[in-house]
Scaffold this motif. Structure first.
Motif, mmCIF file in Angstrom:
data_model
loop_
_atom_site.group_PDB
_atom_site.id
_atom_site.type_symbol
_atom_site.label_atom_id
_atom_site.label_comp_id
_atom_site.label_asym_id
_atom_site.label_seq_id
_atom_site.Cartn_x
_atom_site.Cartn_y
_atom_site.Cartn_z
ATOM 1 N N ILE A 172 1.301 6.851 -6.610
ATOM 2 C CA ILE A 172 0.194 7.714 -6.990
ATOM 3 C C ILE A 172 0.476 9.177 -6.598
ATOM 4 C CG2 ILE A 172 -2.245 8.268 -6.589
ATOM 5 C CD1 ILE A 172 -2.675 5.235 -6.274
ATOM 6 N N TRP A 173 0.827 9.410 -5.371
ATOM 7 C CA TRP A 173 0.947 10.779 -4.870
ATOM 8 C C TRP A 173 2.390 11.252 -4.787
ATOM 9 C CZ3 TRP A 173 -2.769 8.001 -1.535
ATOM 10 C CH2 TRP A 173 -4.073 8.260 -1.929
ATOM 11 N N GLY A 174 3.274 10.388 -5.002
ATOM 12 C CA GLY A 174 4.675 10.792 -4.918
ATOM 13 C C GLY A 174 5.197 10.627 -3.500
ATOM 14 N N ASP A 175 6.478 10.890 -3.360
ATOM 15 C CA ASP A 175 7.127 10.706 -2.087
ATOM 16 C C ASP A 175 6.740 11.743 -1.057
ATOM 17 O OD1 ASP A 175 8.442 8.533 -2.988
ATOM 18 O OD2 ASP A 175 10.399 9.493 -3.203
ATOM 19 N N LEU A 211 0.829 -1.208 0.000
ATOM 20 C CA LEU A 211 0.000 0.000 0.000
ATOM 21 C C LEU A 211 0.865 1.262 0.000
ATOM 22 C CD1 LEU A 211 -2.928 -0.863 2.424
ATOM 23 C CD2 LEU A 211 -3.071 -0.385 -0.025
ATOM 24 N N ARG A 212 1.897 1.249 0.782
ATOM 25 C CA ARG A 212 2.808 2.400 0.861
ATOM 26 C C ARG A 212 3.449 2.666 -0.492
ATOM 27 N NH1 ARG A 212 7.865 2.589 4.938
ATOM 28 N NH2 ARG A 212 8.899 4.386 4.038
ATOM 29 N N LYS A 213 3.880 1.570 -1.154
ATOM 30 C CA LYS A 213 4.482 1.695 -2.475
ATOM 31 C C LYS A 213 3.493 2.291 -3.475
ATOM 32 C CE LYS A 213 8.093 -1.417 -3.920
ATOM 33 N NZ LYS A 213 8.433 -2.717 -4.435
ATOM 34 N N LYS A 214 2.258 1.784 -3.443
ATOM 35 C CA LYS A 214 1.223 2.274 -4.362
ATOM 36 C C LYS A 214 0.904 3.741 -4.073
ATOM 37 C CE LYS A 214 -1.085 -2.035 -5.507
ATOM 38 N NZ LYS A 214 -2.324 -2.791 -5.485
ATOM 39 N N ALA A 215 0.803 4.081 -2.782
ATOM 40 C CA ALA A 215 0.519 5.472 -2.408
ATOM 41 C C ALA A 215 1.648 6.379 -2.888
ATOM 42 C CB ALA A 215 0.332 5.594 -0.910
ATOM 43 N N ASN A 216 2.856 5.932 -2.732
ATOM 44 C CA ASN A 216 4.003 6.713 -3.194
ATOM 45 C C ASN A 216 3.979 6.850 -4.707
ATOM 46 O OD1 ASN A 216 4.984 7.187 -0.658
ATOM 47 N ND2 ASN A 216 6.477 5.510 -0.712
#
Length: 165
Positions: A158-161, A151-156
């Motif tokens: 999508i929204w960037g770091d 999830l963290r990878k996907k969020a990153n």
């Protein structure tokens, strides 16, 4: 090959039993039968449950199988019958009593060992269940951690770091 009657074989076997306790070689010399034949007959007699000692003159050097056979034969005899039986076989009542006690103690040891082994088995089963439960808990925690990382990878993605400023 000569066939011998069961009565003849039994009469030969009685020579091997107390009180005569003749050895196989003695009987072979007396009767002209081969020692191999006599050993085979003795083996067959033992298989049928007869207490035929191995030709030893000393009763205490008999095999445990022979002693056990005597114990079984005398298990239901009264004291008088046991004394008569012992006289006919060239034994002492004390010997048969000692053999009976040894048989009973041997069986008691087996029962105690079986009880101890069952207790150990229950303890091992309990440990195994506990370890399996812990393994399931750790697998669930690992799966949760892996899901959070994904999830963290996907969020990153999508929204960037969030480090772009």
């Amino acid at each position: 090959m000569a066939r011998y009657s069961e009565e003849f074989k039994y009469s030969i076997m009685t020579k091997m039993m107390p009180p005569q306790n003749q050895s196989v070689s003695e009987i072979a010399r007396e009767t002209g039968l081969s020692e191999g034949t006599l050993y085979q007959w003795r083996k067959q007699a033992r298989a049928k449950g007869l207490a035929v000692p191995s030709g030893e003159q000393e009763v205490e050097r008999w095999s445990t199988q022979d002693k056990f056979s005597i114990v079984v034969e005398t298990a239901l005899l009264s004291e008088v019958e046991l004394a008569e039986y012992c006289r006919s076989k060239g034994l002492y009542v004390e010997q048969v009593t000692a053999w009976r006690d040894a048989c009973m103690q041997a069986n008691g040891g087996v029962a105690q060992q079986a009880t101890r082994l069952q207790k150990d088995l229950r303890h091992k089963d309990k440990q195994l269940r506990k370890m399996e439960q812990e393994l399931r808990r750790k697998e669930a925690a690992l799966a949760e951690t892996a899901a959070l990382l994904v999830l963290r990878k996907k969020a990153n993605a999508i929204w960037g770091d969030g480090e772009d400023a």
